[in-house]
Design a protein around this motif. Structure first.
Motif, PDB file in Angstrom:
ATOM      1  N   PHE A   1       0.821  -1.212   0.000  1.00 14.81           N
ATOM      2  CA  PHE A   1       0.000   0.000   0.000  1.00 14.81           C
ATOM      3  C   PHE A   1       0.860   1.270   0.000  1.00 14.81           C
ATOM      4  CE2 PHE A   1      -3.181  -3.062   1.455  1.00 14.81           C
ATOM      5  CZ  PHE A   1      -4.250  -2.684   0.655  1.00 14.81           C
ATOM      6  N   VAL A   2       1.983   1.238   0.733  1.00 16.68           N
ATOM      7  CA  VAL A   2       2.801   2.458   0.845  1.00 16.68           C
ATOM      8  C   VAL A   2       3.658   2.669  -0.397  1.00 16.68           C
ATOM      9  CG1 VAL A   2       4.672   3.560   2.141  1.00 16.68           C
ATOM     10  CG2 VAL A   2       2.833   2.369   3.353  1.00 16.68           C
ATOM     11  N   LEU A   3       4.219   1.581  -0.951  1.00 19.89           N
ATOM     12  CA  LEU A   3       5.186   1.716  -2.035  1.00 19.89           C
ATOM     13  C   LEU A   3       4.598   1.455  -3.424  1.00 19.89           C
ATOM     14  CD1 LEU A   3       8.207  -0.112  -0.358  1.00 19.89           C
ATOM     15  CD2 LEU A   3       7.729   2.333  -0.426  1.00 19.89           C
ATOM     16  N   THR A   4       3.396   0.841  -3.490  1.00 16.15           N
ATOM     17  CA  THR A   4       2.825   0.537  -4.809  1.00 16.15           C
ATOM     18  C   THR A   4       1.468   1.202  -5.012  1.00 16.15           C
ATOM     19  OG1 THR A   4       3.959  -1.603  -4.803  1.00 16.15           O
ATOM     20  CG2 THR A   4       2.157  -1.315  -6.376  1.00 16.15           C
ATOM     21  N   VAL A   5       0.491   0.827  -4.197  1.00 14.17           N
ATOM     22  CA  VAL A   5      -0.866   1.342  -4.393  1.00 14.17           C
ATOM     23  C   VAL A   5      -0.911   2.858  -4.193  1.00 14.17           C
ATOM     24  CG1 VAL A   5      -3.249   1.237  -3.582  1.00 14.17           C
ATOM     25  CG2 VAL A   5      -1.886  -0.856  -3.728  1.00 14.17           C
ATOM     26  N   GLY A   6      -0.240   3.336  -3.132  1.00  6.19           N
ATOM     27  CA  GLY A   6      -0.244   4.770  -2.851  1.00  6.19           C
ATOM     28  C   GLY A   6       0.372   5.595  -3.981  1.00  6.19           C
ATOM     29  N   PRO A   7       1.624   5.282  -4.388  1.00 11.85           N
ATOM     30  CA  PRO A   7       2.225   6.049  -5.503  1.00 11.85           C
ATOM     31  C   PRO A   7       1.439   5.935  -6.801  1.00 11.85           C
ATOM     32  CG  PRO A   7       3.919   4.878  -4.286  1.00 11.85           C
ATOM     33  CD  PRO A   7       2.608   4.406  -3.748  1.00 11.85           C
ATOM     34  N   MET A   8       0.874   4.750  -7.076  1.00  7.05           N
ATOM     35  CA  MET A   8       0.099   4.619  -8.309  1.00  7.05           C
ATOM     36  C   MET A   8      -1.152   5.483  -8.282  1.00  7.05           C
ATOM     37  SD  MET A   8       0.428   0.594  -9.388  1.00  7.05           S
ATOM     38  CE  MET A   8      -0.484   0.863 -10.907  1.00  7.05           C
ATOM     39  N   SER A   9      -1.813   5.515  -7.131  1.00  2.04           N
ATOM     40  CA  SER A   9      -3.004   6.368  -7.000  1.00  2.04           C
ATOM     41  C   SER A   9      -2.628   7.832  -7.164  1.00  2.04           C
ATOM     42  CB  SER A   9      -3.667   6.137  -5.629  1.00  2.04           C
ATOM     43  OG  SER A   9      -3.995   4.785  -5.448  1.00  2.04           O
ATOM     44  N   GLN A  10      -1.513   8.217  -6.531  1.00  2.98           N
ATOM     45  CA  GLN A  10      -1.045   9.599  -6.647  1.00  2.98           C
ATOM     46  C   GLN A  10      -0.693   9.932  -8.094  1.00  2.98           C
ATOM     47  OE1 GLN A  10      -1.096  11.810  -4.387  1.00  2.98           O
ATOM     48  NE2 GLN A  10       0.357  13.426  -4.946  1.00  2.98           N
ATOM     49  N   SER A  11      -0.052   8.965  -8.777  1.00  3.09           N
ATOM     50  CA  SER A  11       0.327   9.182 -10.173  1.00  3.09           C
ATOM     51  C   SER A  11      -0.902   9.379 -11.053  1.00  3.09           C
ATOM     52  CB  SER A  11       1.150   7.984 -10.674  1.00  3.09           C
ATOM     53  OG  SER A  11       1.310   8.029 -12.061  1.00  3.09           O
ATOM     54  N   PHE A  12      -1.933   8.563 -10.821  1.00  2.00           N
ATOM     55  CA  PHE A  12      -3.144   8.698 -11.644  1.00  2.00           C
ATOM     56  C   PHE A  12      -3.820  10.048 -11.394  1.00  2.00           C
ATOM     57  CE2 PHE A  12      -7.696   8.032 -12.515  1.00  2.00           C
ATOM     58  CZ  PHE A  12      -7.592   7.740 -13.866  1.00  2.00           C
ATOM     59  N   TYR A  13      -3.823  10.464 -10.129  1.00  2.00           N
ATOM     60  CA  TYR A  13      -4.411  11.777  -9.831  1.00  2.00           C
ATOM     61  C   TYR A  13      -3.625  12.890 -10.535  1.00  2.00           C
ATOM     62  CZ  TYR A  13      -5.328  16.127  -7.375  1.00  2.00           C
ATOM     63  OH  TYR A  13      -5.605  17.441  -7.095  1.00  2.00           O
ATOM     64  N   LEU A  14      -2.284  12.795 -10.477  1.00  2.00           N
ATOM     65  CA  LEU A  14      -1.455  13.827 -11.119  1.00  2.00           C
ATOM     66  C   LEU A  14      -1.646  13.845 -12.633  1.00  2.00           C
ATOM     67  CD1 LEU A  14       1.924  13.558  -9.155  1.00  2.00           C
ATOM     68  CD2 LEU A  14       0.165  15.326  -8.953  1.00  2.00           C
ATOM     69  N   SER A  15      -1.967  12.665 -13.208  1.00  2.00           N
ATOM     70  CA  SER A  15      -2.183  12.626 -14.662  1.00  2.00           C
ATOM     71  C   SER A  15      -3.422  13.433 -15.067  1.00  2.00           C
ATOM     72  CB  SER A  15      -2.323  11.176 -15.135  1.00  2.00           C
ATOM     73  OG  SER A  15      -3.587  10.642 -14.775  1.00  2.00           O
ATOM     74  N   LEU A  16      -4.271  13.755 -14.091  1.00  2.00           N
ATOM     75  CA  LEU A  16      -5.476  14.551 -14.351  1.00  2.00           C
ATOM     76  C   LEU A  16      -5.269  16.014 -13.968  1.00  2.00           C
ATOM     77  CD1 LEU A  16      -8.102  12.042 -12.896  1.00  2.00           C
ATOM     78  CD2 LEU A  16      -7.323  12.233 -15.261  1.00  2.00           C
ATOM     79  N   THR A  17      -4.016  16.375 -13.754  1.00  2.00           N
ATOM     80  CA  THR A  17      -3.726  17.741 -13.302  1.00  2.00           C
ATOM     81  C   THR A  17      -2.636  18.391 -14.154  1.00  2.00           C
ATOM     82  OG1 THR A  17      -1.960  17.102 -11.781  1.00  2.00           O
ATOM     83  CG2 THR A  17      -4.205  17.038 -10.926  1.00  2.00           C
ATOM     84  N   GLU A  18      -2.501  19.696 -13.952  1.00  2.00           N
ATOM     85  CA  GLU A  18      -1.349  20.423 -14.482  1.00  2.00           C
ATOM     86  C   GLU A  18      -0.444  20.706 -13.285  1.00  2.00           C
ATOM     87  OE1 GLU A  18      -2.432  23.809 -16.708  1.00  2.00           O
ATOM     88  OE2 GLU A  18      -0.374  24.493 -17.021  1.00  2.00           O
ATOM     89  N   TYR A  19       0.792  20.163 -13.322  1.00  2.00           N
ATOM     90  CA  TYR A  19       1.629  20.199 -12.129  1.00  2.00           C
ATOM     91  C   TYR A  19       3.085  20.357 -12.556  1.00  2.00           C
ATOM     92  CZ  TYR A  19       3.740  18.629  -7.729  1.00  2.00           C
ATOM     93  OH  TYR A  19       4.482  18.547  -6.574  1.00  2.00           O
ATOM     94  N   ASN A  20       3.753  21.390 -12.015  1.00  2.00           N
ATOM     95  CA  ASN A  20       5.138  21.669 -12.417  1.00  2.00           C
ATOM     96  C   ASN A  20       6.118  21.579 -11.256  1.00  2.00           C
ATOM     97  OD1 ASN A  20       4.567  23.897 -10.903  1.00  2.00           O
ATOM     98  ND2 ASN A  20       4.709  25.364 -12.580  1.00  2.00           N
ATOM     99  N   LEU A  21       5.745  20.940 -10.176  1.00  2.00           N
ATOM    100  CA  LEU A  21       6.576  20.744  -8.978  1.00  2.00           C
ATOM    101  C   LEU A  21       6.665  21.991  -8.106  1.00  2.00           C
ATOM    102  CD1 LEU A  21       9.658  18.621 -10.176  1.00  2.00           C
ATOM    103  CD2 LEU A  21       7.773  17.862  -8.767  1.00  2.00           C
ATOM    104  N   LEU A  22       6.527  23.175  -8.675  1.00  2.00           N
ATOM    105  CA  LEU A  22       6.697  24.406  -7.900  1.00  2.00           C
ATOM    106  C   LEU A  22       5.370  24.938  -7.369  1.00  2.00           C
ATOM    107  CD1 LEU A  22       9.261  26.210 -10.234  1.00  2.00           C
ATOM    108  CD2 LEU A  22       9.722  24.842  -8.187  1.00  2.00           C
ATOM    109  N   GLU A  23       4.257  24.551  -8.008  1.00  2.00           N
ATOM    110  CA  GLU A  23       2.931  25.004  -7.586  1.00  2.00           C
ATOM    111  C   GLU A  23       2.052  23.802  -7.298  1.00  2.00           C
ATOM    112  OE1 GLU A  23       1.700  27.253 -10.923  1.00  2.00           O
ATOM    113  OE2 GLU A  23       3.075  28.923 -10.544  1.00  2.00           O
TER     114      GLU A  23
END
Length: 305
Positions: A36-58
């Motif tokens: 959950f910490v190293l696979t499911v969590g990062p994958m969920s976060q990655s999918f959410y970020l794929s639906l966003t505009e994100y440049n690390l600074l904002e």
């Protein structure tokens, strides 16, 4: 008293049935935690970020499926990287498996010192994916590289293999094929599992070694071929280090493999949302190819019953 003892026994049995699974979950809890910490969590976060505009600074800004829409409709480099990667996979995977099987057959012979030869042939797989070997490969195939110097001894005109669009991808394919050691070891293990009496029966029937290879060895190795095929397809779609060190994706994007393009979007342009969408598309492509291979395996993989 009997009824009381019976009630106690039933209660003890129910308690035992509850305690045993609980201990099971306790023992596998480190694995569950890692899942959950190293696979499911990062994958969920990655999918959410794929639906966003994100440049690390904002903070990420939700934009729905706009990243996916832009990738498929307005990104020529995406299609180019996908085409380069598919070409790389189609060329490198069959060649690597072919050489791995041929060398495994040679190293399966019962001669003295064979373990030393097996170690020598496996060595490229240990160091082949390293940065140092990729740098050496770049020098070997450069205009002033070792390959052209050897050709010059025979009067052949040199070619800048790495900086020529027509040959650059093939240098990466050769670098991949050179690292056939892991598949070779698995083929060797598969060859040891083939019953000797099958070869004896084929010999009694008058089959030559060539016929025995196609009628006995190859069918019995099909489960091993399936395993190697799936693993190599998955690995080849994610090829990155060699392209990054040897060619940097050039010339003219002729070696812009998918993982390198994803890296450029994420860490050169800091477009993490877009890169996350690319990552999910890569995962989908690999899943589709894997499913196709498993589906087709019903027609060509032989399982001994």
């Amino acid at each position: 008293m009997t009824e009381i003892n019976g009630a106690v026994d039933k209660s003890s049995g129910k308690l035992h049935r509850w305690i045993e699974p609980i201990w099971g979950y306790v023992f596998i809890s480190p694995w569950l935690l890692g899942l959950f910490v190293l696979t499911v969590g990062p994958m969920s976060q990655s999918f959410y970020l794929s639906l966003t505009e994100y440049n690390l600074l904002e903070l990420p800004t939700y934009i729905g499926f706009d990243n996916y829409k832009e990738i498929f409709t307005d990104d020529a480099d995406f299609w180019k990287s996908l085409q380069v990667t598919l070409t790389y996979v189609v060329l490198s995977v069959p060649l690597k498996l072919f050489f791995a099987l041929m060398v495994a057959l040679l190293l399966f012979q019962a001669i003295r010192g064979m373990s030393v030869f097996r170690a020598i042939f496996y060595l490229p797989s240990l160091i082949g994916g390293s940065v140092a070997i990729s740098a050496i490969w770049r020098n070997l195939f450069g205009m002033d590289g070792f390959l052209n110097k050897i050709g010059g001894l025979f009067g052949l005109q040199g070619i800048d293999w790495i900086n020529t669009p027509g040959t650059s991808l093939y240098t990466l394919v050769m670098l991949a094929v050179w690292q056939f050691g892991s598949s070779m070891v698995i083929f060797l293990a598969g060859l040891k599992q083939i019953p000797r009496d099958l070869y004896e029966s084929a010999s009694v029937d008058g089959a030559s070694k060539f016929r025995s290879f196609f009628s006995v060895t190859l069918p019995m190795l099909t489960p091993i071929i399936l395993f190697n095929l799936v693993m190599q397809i998955i690995g080849s779609f994610q090829m990155f280090t060699q392209a990054f060190i040897v060619t940097q994706g050039g010339p003219i994007n002729s070696t812009l493999v998918y993982a390198l393009y994803l890296y450029q979007k994420a860490f050169a342009y800091f477009n993490m949302g877009y890169a996350s969408a690319l990552a999910w598309i890569l995962l989908s492509v690999i899943a589709v190819f894997t499913v196709i291979v498993f589906w087709s395996s019903k027609k060509w993989v032989h399982y001994e019953t």
